[in-house]
Design a protein around this motif. Structure first.
Motif, PDB file in Angstrom:
ATOM      1  N   VAL A  91      -6.048   5.744 -11.954  1.00  0.00           N
ATOM      2  CA  VAL A  91      -7.023   5.097 -11.071  1.00  0.00           C
ATOM      3  C   VAL A  91      -6.902   5.721  -9.681  1.00  0.00           C
ATOM      4  O   VAL A  91      -5.815   5.757  -9.103  1.00  0.00           O
ATOM      5  CB  VAL A  91      -6.776   3.580 -10.991  1.00  0.00           C
ATOM      6  CG1 VAL A  91      -7.719   2.934  -9.985  1.00  0.00           C
ATOM      7  CG2 VAL A  91      -6.945   2.940 -12.366  1.00  0.00           C
ATOM      8  N   PRO A  92      -7.985   6.246  -9.117  1.00  0.00           N
ATOM      9  CA  PRO A  92      -7.892   6.889  -7.802  1.00  0.00           C
ATOM     10  C   PRO A  92      -7.662   5.867  -6.688  1.00  0.00           C
ATOM     11  O   PRO A  92      -8.367   4.861  -6.591  1.00  0.00           O
ATOM     12  CB  PRO A  92      -9.255   7.573  -7.646  1.00  0.00           C
ATOM     13  CG  PRO A  92     -10.173   6.805  -8.532  1.00  0.00           C
ATOM     14  CD  PRO A  92      -9.343   6.328  -9.685  1.00  0.00           C
ATOM     15  N   VAL A  93      -6.657   6.122  -5.868  1.00  0.00           N
ATOM     16  CA  VAL A  93      -6.349   5.274  -4.718  1.00  0.00           C
ATOM     17  C   VAL A  93      -6.145   6.178  -3.502  1.00  0.00           C
ATOM     18  O   VAL A  93      -5.930   7.388  -3.639  1.00  0.00           O
ATOM     19  CB  VAL A  93      -5.081   4.423  -4.955  1.00  0.00           C
ATOM     20  CG1 VAL A  93      -5.268   3.488  -6.134  1.00  0.00           C
ATOM     21  CG2 VAL A  93      -3.856   5.321  -5.189  1.00  0.00           C
ATOM     22  N   ASP A  94      -6.225   5.595  -2.328  1.00  0.00           N
ATOM     23  CA  ASP A  94      -5.959   6.345  -1.104  1.00  0.00           C
ATOM     24  C   ASP A  94      -4.486   6.142  -0.724  1.00  0.00           C
ATOM     25  O   ASP A  94      -4.050   5.010  -0.495  1.00  0.00           O
ATOM     26  CB  ASP A  94      -6.863   5.863   0.034  1.00  0.00           C
ATOM     27  CG  ASP A  94      -8.332   6.143  -0.249  1.00  0.00           C
ATOM     28  OD1 ASP A  94      -8.608   7.065  -1.034  1.00  0.00           O
ATOM     29  OD2 ASP A  94      -9.184   5.430   0.303  1.00  0.00           O
ATOM     30  N   ALA A  95      -3.739   7.228  -0.684  1.00  0.00           N
ATOM     31  CA  ALA A  95      -2.302   7.155  -0.413  1.00  0.00           C
ATOM     32  C   ALA A  95      -1.994   7.636   1.001  1.00  0.00           C
ATOM     33  O   ALA A  95      -2.634   8.559   1.508  1.00  0.00           O
ATOM     34  CB  ALA A  95      -1.525   7.992  -1.431  1.00  0.00           C
ATOM     35  N   THR A 115       7.667   5.207   5.386  1.00  0.00           N
ATOM     36  CA  THR A 115       6.819   4.143   4.831  1.00  0.00           C
ATOM     37  C   THR A 115       5.755   4.771   3.934  1.00  0.00           C
ATOM     38  O   THR A 115       5.455   5.956   4.047  1.00  0.00           O
ATOM     39  CB  THR A 115       6.116   3.324   5.932  1.00  0.00           C
ATOM     40  OG1 THR A 115       5.282   4.198   6.712  1.00  0.00           O
ATOM     41  CG2 THR A 115       7.135   2.643   6.841  1.00  0.00           C
ATOM     42  N   ALA A 116       5.200   3.963   3.061  1.00  0.00           N
ATOM     43  CA  ALA A 116       4.134   4.429   2.174  1.00  0.00           C
ATOM     44  C   ALA A 116       3.169   3.288   1.918  1.00  0.00           C
ATOM     45  O   ALA A 116       3.558   2.110   1.948  1.00  0.00           O
ATOM     46  CB  ALA A 116       4.710   4.938   0.855  1.00  0.00           C
ATOM     47  N   SER A 117       1.917   3.631   1.678  1.00  0.00           N
ATOM     48  CA  SER A 117       0.925   2.609   1.331  1.00  0.00           C
ATOM     49  C   SER A 117      -0.093   3.197   0.373  1.00  0.00           C
ATOM     50  O   SER A 117      -0.417   4.386   0.437  1.00  0.00           O
ATOM     51  CB  SER A 117       0.229   2.060   2.585  1.00  0.00           C
ATOM     52  OG  SER A 117      -0.599   3.049   3.177  1.00  0.00           O
ATOM     53  N   LEU A 118      -0.568   2.347  -0.538  1.00  0.00           N
ATOM     54  CA  LEU A 118      -1.623   2.710  -1.478  1.00  0.00           C
ATOM     55  C   LEU A 118      -2.774   1.734  -1.265  1.00  0.00           C
ATOM     56  O   LEU A 118      -2.578   0.520  -1.330  1.00  0.00           O
ATOM     57  CB  LEU A 118      -1.124   2.624  -2.925  1.00  0.00           C
ATOM     58  CG  LEU A 118       0.043   3.521  -3.331  1.00  0.00           C
ATOM     59  CD1 LEU A 118       0.407   3.252  -4.790  1.00  0.00           C
ATOM     60  CD2 LEU A 118      -0.311   4.980  -3.135  1.00  0.00           C
ATOM     61  N   THR A 119      -3.948   2.254  -1.005  1.00  0.00           N
ATOM     62  CA  THR A 119      -5.123   1.412  -0.803  1.00  0.00           C
ATOM     63  C   THR A 119      -6.045   1.539  -2.003  1.00  0.00           C
ATOM     64  O   THR A 119      -6.511   2.634  -2.331  1.00  0.00           O
ATOM     65  CB  THR A 119      -5.873   1.803   0.485  1.00  0.00           C
ATOM     66  OG1 THR A 119      -5.006   1.627   1.607  1.00  0.00           O
ATOM     67  CG2 THR A 119      -7.113   0.943   0.661  1.00  0.00           C
ATOM     68  N   GLY A 232     -13.073  -5.316   1.210  1.00  0.00           N
ATOM     69  CA  GLY A 232     -12.932  -5.530  -0.221  1.00  0.00           C
ATOM     70  C   GLY A 232     -11.808  -4.735  -0.856  1.00  0.00           C
ATOM     71  O   GLY A 232     -11.559  -4.867  -2.053  1.00  0.00           O
ATOM     72  N   SER A 233     -11.114  -3.923  -0.082  1.00  0.00           N
ATOM     73  CA  SER A 233      -9.999  -3.139  -0.615  1.00  0.00           C
ATOM     74  C   SER A 233      -8.694  -3.918  -0.452  1.00  0.00           C
ATOM     75  O   SER A 233      -8.623  -4.906   0.290  1.00  0.00           O
ATOM     76  CB  SER A 233      -9.901  -1.797   0.102  1.00  0.00           C
ATOM     77  OG  SER A 233      -9.585  -1.988   1.474  1.00  0.00           O
ATOM     78  N   ALA A 234      -7.677  -3.463  -1.147  1.00  0.00           N
ATOM     79  CA  ALA A 234      -6.348  -4.060  -1.045  1.00  0.00           C
ATOM     80  C   ALA A 234      -5.322  -2.946  -0.870  1.00  0.00           C
ATOM     81  O   ALA A 234      -5.397  -1.919  -1.550  1.00  0.00           O
ATOM     82  CB  ALA A 234      -6.024  -4.887  -2.290  1.00  0.00           C
ATOM     83  N   SER A 235      -4.367  -3.159   0.037  1.00  0.00           N
ATOM     84  CA  SER A 235      -3.348  -2.144   0.310  1.00  0.00           C
ATOM     85  C   SER A 235      -1.969  -2.668  -0.066  1.00  0.00           C
ATOM     86  O   SER A 235      -1.612  -3.793   0.290  1.00  0.00           O
ATOM     87  CB  SER A 235      -3.356  -1.742   1.794  1.00  0.00           C
ATOM     88  OG  SER A 235      -4.580  -1.125   2.137  1.00  0.00           O
ATOM     89  N   ILE A 236      -1.238  -1.844  -0.786  1.00  0.00           N
ATOM     90  CA  ILE A 236       0.141  -2.151  -1.161  1.00  0.00           C
ATOM     91  C   ILE A 236       1.044  -1.315  -0.267  1.00  0.00           C
ATOM     92  O   ILE A 236       0.952  -0.076  -0.266  1.00  0.00           O
ATOM     93  CB  ILE A 236       0.389  -1.816  -2.645  1.00  0.00           C
ATOM     94  CG1 ILE A 236      -0.613  -2.553  -3.539  1.00  0.00           C
ATOM     95  CG2 ILE A 236       1.813  -2.165  -3.043  1.00  0.00           C
ATOM     96  CD1 ILE A 236      -0.613  -2.081  -4.984  1.00  0.00           C
ATOM     97  N   GLU A 237       1.912  -1.962   0.498  1.00  0.00           N
ATOM     98  CA  GLU A 237       2.726  -1.266   1.484  1.00  0.00           C
ATOM     99  C   GLU A 237       4.209  -1.349   1.110  1.00  0.00           C
ATOM    100  O   GLU A 237       4.664  -2.357   0.554  1.00  0.00           O
ATOM    101  CB  GLU A 237       2.487  -1.865   2.877  1.00  0.00           C
ATOM    102  CG  GLU A 237       1.020  -1.790   3.294  1.00  0.00           C
ATOM    103  CD  GLU A 237       0.734  -2.521   4.577  1.00  0.00           C
ATOM    104  OE1 GLU A 237       1.564  -3.366   4.978  1.00  0.00           O
ATOM    105  OE2 GLU A 237      -0.310  -2.249   5.206  1.00  0.00           O
ATOM    106  N   ALA A 238       4.943  -0.285   1.418  1.00  0.00           N
ATOM    107  CA  ALA A 238       6.355  -0.229   1.050  1.00  0.00           C
ATOM    108  C   ALA A 238       7.157   0.535   2.095  1.00  0.00           C
ATOM    109  O   ALA A 238       6.618   1.336   2.863  1.00  0.00           O
ATOM    110  CB  ALA A 238       6.522   0.438  -0.318  1.00  0.00           C
ATOM    111  N   VAL A 239       8.465   0.261   2.110  1.00  0.00           N
ATOM    112  CA  VAL A 239       9.412   0.945   2.988  1.00  0.00           C
ATOM    113  C   VAL A 239      10.271   1.866   2.124  1.00  0.00           C
ATOM    114  O   VAL A 239      10.677   1.500   1.007  1.00  0.00           O
ATOM    115  CB  VAL A 239      10.300  -0.076   3.730  1.00  0.00           C
ATOM    116  CG1 VAL A 239      11.364   0.638   4.555  1.00  0.00           C
ATOM    117  CG2 VAL A 239       9.446  -0.959   4.630  1.00  0.00           C
ATOM    118  N   LEU A 240      10.545   3.069   2.632  1.00  0.00           N
ATOM    119  CA  LEU A 240      11.320   4.058   1.880  1.00  0.00           C
ATOM    120  C   LEU A 240      12.759   4.098   2.378  1.00  0.00           C
ATOM    121  O   LEU A 240      13.012   4.113   3.584  1.00  0.00           O
ATOM    122  CB  LEU A 240      10.683   5.443   2.020  1.00  0.00           C
ATOM    123  CG  LEU A 240       9.194   5.549   1.700  1.00  0.00           C
ATOM    124  CD1 LEU A 240       8.721   6.981   1.866  1.00  0.00           C
ATOM    125  CD2 LEU A 240       8.902   5.038   0.292  1.00  0.00           C
TER     126      LEU A 240
END
Length: 257
Positions: A91-95, A115-119, A232-240
């Motif tokens: 599934v294409p997401v914006d990274a 940090t990283a995030s996937l939208t 309408g988008s959702a972002s998943i955020e993380a710490v590295l």
């Protein structure tokens, strides 16, 4: 009268100024070279690692002084953005990945401020939610700051469409699901009545619960937030973890134990 010898001897500050100017020109050239070269190198590595085509856009930006970070032995304040990256089951997401500092050879050092995030765009949100809930929810959208998920179910012999409003929060790397309301295609049924009719099938979206996702992520990645956008988008955020690229164990799946 000034002697010819005195005229031939340059004053010390003239030489110092010449050195400073020379260093300034060299620094400017190095800064320009780093800003021209580094993004291309990073872009090439990213495309190779993600099996992207040569023309797939990879945007790399450098903040601060590239030369100052280079003298420390690395790259600083670097942000990499990859639109339409096939990272979640195709599934294409914006990274987006950011590091305050990364050594030139991250396999032998530590990154700082990673940090990283996937939208997930609105049109792909339903597919991602269905996958992450193992089919419990078949659709999903962001509405008024909440996540609205739905699926077709059979209640008392009648097939209806169920929608549930849920809030998502992240604490200590785990996702907390907080149901905010449920609607069964106009029927006046409570969540308890729907649960009784369907058993435990819909508990993940009808009952408050904490979901551990650490076993689905590398050990060096800690979920830090889920952000719902008015678009309408959702972002998943993380710490590295600083050692995520230098310690092989940090790339292994985490544990919920």
């Amino acid at each position: 009268m000034v002697s010819p010898g005195a005229r031939r001897r340059p004053r010390w500050w003239v030489r110092l100024l010449a050195v400073l100017v020379g260093v300034g020109v060299l620094a400017g050239a190095a800064e320009l070279a780093l800003r021209l070269i580094v993004p291309g190198v990073i872009g090439g590595i990213v495309r190779e690692q993600l099996s992207l085509s040569d023309d797939h856009p990879v945007e790399v930006s450098l903040g601060g002084s590239a030369l100052a970070f280079a003298l420390r032995g690395g790259i600083g304040d670097v942000t990499v953005e990859i639109p339409d990256a096939p990272l979640i089951e195709g599934v294409p997401v914006d990274a987006r990945v950011h590091a305050g500092f990364s050594p030139f050879n991250p396999a032998e050092g530590e990154i700082e401020g990673g940090t990283a995030s996937l939208t997930v765009p609105r049109e792909q949100l339903g597919a991602v939610i269905s996958m992450l809930t193992s089919g419990v929810a078949q659709s999903g959208e962001v509405r008024d700051g909440e996540l609205v998920v739905g699926r077709d179910i059979e209640v008392f012999g009648q097939k209806i469409t169920l929608t549930a409003r849920i809030a998502l929060e992240v604490h200590d790397g785990d996702v907390e699901i907080v149901p905010r309301g449920v609607n069964a295609a106009g029927l006046d049924l409570s969540a308890e009545q729907i649960s009784q009719a369907t058993g435990s099938l819909l508990d993940p979206i009808l009952q408050p619960q904490t979901v551990c996702v650490r076993d689905r992520l590398p050990a060096g990645v800690t979920l830090s937030g889920v952000r719902l956008s008015s678009t309408g988008s959702a972002s998943i955020e993380a710490v590295l973890d600083p050692r995520i690229l230098s310690d092989p164990a940090e790339l292994q799946p985490g544990s919920c134990g």
